[in-house]
Design an enzyme around this catalytic site. Structure first.
Site, mmCIF file in Angstrom:
data_model
loop_
_atom_site.group_PDB
_atom_site.id
_atom_site.type_symbol
_atom_site.label_atom_id
_atom_site.label_comp_id
_atom_site.label_asym_id
_atom_site.label_seq_id
_atom_site.Cartn_x
_atom_site.Cartn_y
_atom_site.Cartn_z
ATOM 1 N N ASP A 15 59.781 -52.505 1.075
ATOM 2 C CA ASP A 15 60.547 -53.745 0.969
ATOM 3 C C ASP A 15 62.000 -53.343 0.775
ATOM 4 O O ASP A 15 62.296 -52.176 0.482
ATOM 5 C CB ASP A 15 60.046 -54.568 -0.236
ATOM 6 C CG ASP A 15 60.869 -55.840 -0.439
ATOM 7 O OD1 ASP A 15 61.158 -56.528 0.557
ATOM 8 O OD2 ASP A 15 61.241 -56.140 -1.591
ATOM 9 N N SER A 16 62.897 -54.315 0.897
ATOM 10 C CA SER A 16 64.305 -54.031 0.630
ATOM 11 C C SER A 16 64.515 -53.671 -0.847
ATOM 12 O O SER A 16 65.513 -53.052 -1.185
ATOM 13 C CB SER A 16 65.153 -55.244 0.990
ATOM 14 O OG SER A 16 64.690 -56.378 0.273
ATOM 15 N N CYS A 79 58.157 -57.212 3.350
ATOM 16 C CA CYS A 79 59.472 -57.865 3.309
ATOM 17 C C CYS A 79 59.487 -58.839 4.477
ATOM 18 O O CYS A 79 59.228 -58.446 5.625
ATOM 19 C CB CYS A 79 60.560 -56.805 3.476
ATOM 20 S SG CYS A 79 62.226 -57.456 3.692
ATOM 21 N N GLU A 158 67.205 -61.796 -8.820
ATOM 22 C CA GLU A 158 67.635 -60.448 -9.203
ATOM 23 C C GLU A 158 68.368 -60.460 -10.547
ATOM 24 O O GLU A 158 68.324 -59.490 -11.283
ATOM 25 C CB GLU A 158 68.549 -59.850 -8.126
ATOM 26 C CG GLU A 158 67.829 -59.522 -6.831
ATOM 27 C CD GLU A 158 66.994 -58.249 -6.919
ATOM 28 O OE1 GLU A 158 67.415 -57.310 -7.603
ATOM 29 O OE2 GLU A 158 65.916 -58.222 -6.298
ATOM 30 N N CYS A 190 59.708 -65.472 1.529
ATOM 31 C CA CYS A 190 60.576 -64.391 1.060
ATOM 32 C C CYS A 190 59.897 -63.814 -0.172
ATOM 33 O O CYS A 190 59.388 -64.568 -1.014
ATOM 34 C CB CYS A 190 61.964 -64.925 0.703
ATOM 35 S SG CYS A 190 62.985 -63.715 -0.174
ATOM 36 N N HIS A 192 60.880 -62.715 -2.861
ATOM 37 C CA HIS A 192 61.393 -63.076 -4.185
ATOM 38 C C HIS A 192 61.014 -64.494 -4.615
ATOM 39 O O HIS A 192 61.084 -64.812 -5.799
ATOM 40 C CB HIS A 192 62.923 -62.991 -4.193
ATOM 41 C CG HIS A 192 63.457 -61.602 -4.287
ATOM 42 N ND1 HIS A 192 63.169 -60.634 -3.358
ATOM 43 C CD2 HIS A 192 64.263 -61.018 -5.208
ATOM 44 C CE1 HIS A 192 63.789 -59.517 -3.697
ATOM 45 N NE2 HIS A 192 64.449 -59.728 -4.816
HETATM 46 N N1 DGL Z 1 62.662 -58.758 0.706
HETATM 47 C C1 DGL Z 1 63.477 -59.773 1.336
HETATM 48 C C2 DGL Z 1 62.591 -60.755 2.091
HETATM 49 O O1 DGL Z 1 61.408 -60.899 1.824
HETATM 50 C C3 DGL Z 1 64.298 -60.552 0.312
HETATM 51 C C4 DGL Z 1 65.378 -59.785 -0.344
HETATM 52 C C5 DGL Z 1 66.479 -59.350 0.596
HETATM 53 O O2 DGL Z 1 67.268 -60.190 1.071
HETATM 54 O O3 DGL Z 1 66.532 -58.162 0.851
HETATM 55 O O4 DGL Z 1 63.072 -61.410 2.985
#
Ligand code: DGL
Length: 272
Positions: A15-16, A79, A158, A190, A192
């Site tokens: 993931d990011s 992600c 975050e 997403c 988050h």
């Molecule tokens: N992990 C990203 C997503 O699910 C969200 C966080 C980001 O913008 O990197 O889209």
């Protein structure tokens, strides 16, 4: 190599940053015998506001590293933004099953809806890619899909702010088109957003079912492991390894909080 030789290899996931830990947790709960290596690209987070081509390059770079360093049996793109823009590229690049969060999420949305009016919210990158709209269009089920990008949501999570008046005001504004469309189910597209479920639920009201991709993604992984006969043996004790491209100490601290489990060793991998 036979499939039984692959059984003990790990599932690799990226993931990011931290958000994909919701998927990691679902996999750990459903498949405790599986070994898991999770890569959080916290040094280059966030992905949601970056150009699609750049996110694709990052996804390819991480995948190549995971394959070289861990020789996984299956790759999970945990992600939404990376799934939306890079999944097809990754599938043609590596010789293993690649699971994204987009199709499982949409699948559970389709199962839940009664009216066929469904919603998806995600980052700017995810919604602008049109990936959810394309996937829903290919489905056999006739649905009316309304999508909305929610810039700012990830930043609130975050910061650990999931319940303030500010986040609620932002949710009221960003979710207005989804409310106006009278959807009966909404996918939190997403990684988050499950952490904002309370604020989102307050805006949408009790009749709208909120769906997150994590559990359905874990079920999809379990199905694939069974089908391909590469499931870890029941007596195996799955190992967990967490790797971050950013600060590994803060990854361990925040990650443990989000995962709800101690994260004793976080390895660091710096990009050149
Ligand atoms: N992990 C990203 C997503 O699910 C969200 C966080 C980001 O913008 O990197 O889209």
């Amino acid at each position: 190599m036979t499939s039984s030789d692959r059984r003990d290899h790990p599932i690799a996931m990226f993931d990011s940053g931290f958000g994909g830990l919701t998927v990691a947790r679902a996999v750990m709960d459903l498949l405790p015998s599986e070994s898991l290596v999770y890569f959080g690209d916290t040094d280059r987070y966030p992905y949601g506001s970056r150009p699609a081509g750049q996110v694709r390059d990052f996804a390819i770079e991480i995948t190549d590293w995971l394959v070289d360093a861990h020789d996984p049996k299956l790759l999970v793109v945990a992600c939404n933004t990376a799934s939306a823009v890079a999944l097809d590229h990754l599938r043609s690049r590596v010789d293993m099953p690649v699971v994204g969060v987009l199709e499982p999420g949409l699948h559970s949305l389709m199962k839940v809806t009664k009216t066929g009016r469904i919603g998806v919210i995600g980052t700017v990158g995810t919604i602008a890619s049109g990936a959810y709209q394309t996937a829903a269009g290919k489905s056999d089920i006739d649905v009316e899909l309304t999508c909305a990008a929610c810039p700012g949501f990830v930043e609130f999570v975050e910061r650990g702010d999931t319940e303030s008046d500010q986040v609620k005001v932002l949710a009221q504004r960003l979710l207005a088109p989804i409310r106006d469309a009278a959807v009966d189910s909404l996918l939190l597209g997403c990684t988050h957003y499950p952490f904002l479920a309370r604020a989102i639920g307050e805006v949408m009201g009790p009749d709208v079912v909120l769906v997150s991709s994590a559990d359905e993604t874990a079920f999809e992984i379990a199905r694939l492991l069974d089908d391909l006969d590469i499931k870890a043996t029941a007596e195996a004790r799955g190992s967990r390894e967490f790797v971050s491209s950013g600060d590994s100490a803060s990854f361990a601290e925040i990650g443990a909080r989000l995962l709800g489990l101690p994260m004793n060793h976080v390895r660091s991998h710096k990009w050149n």
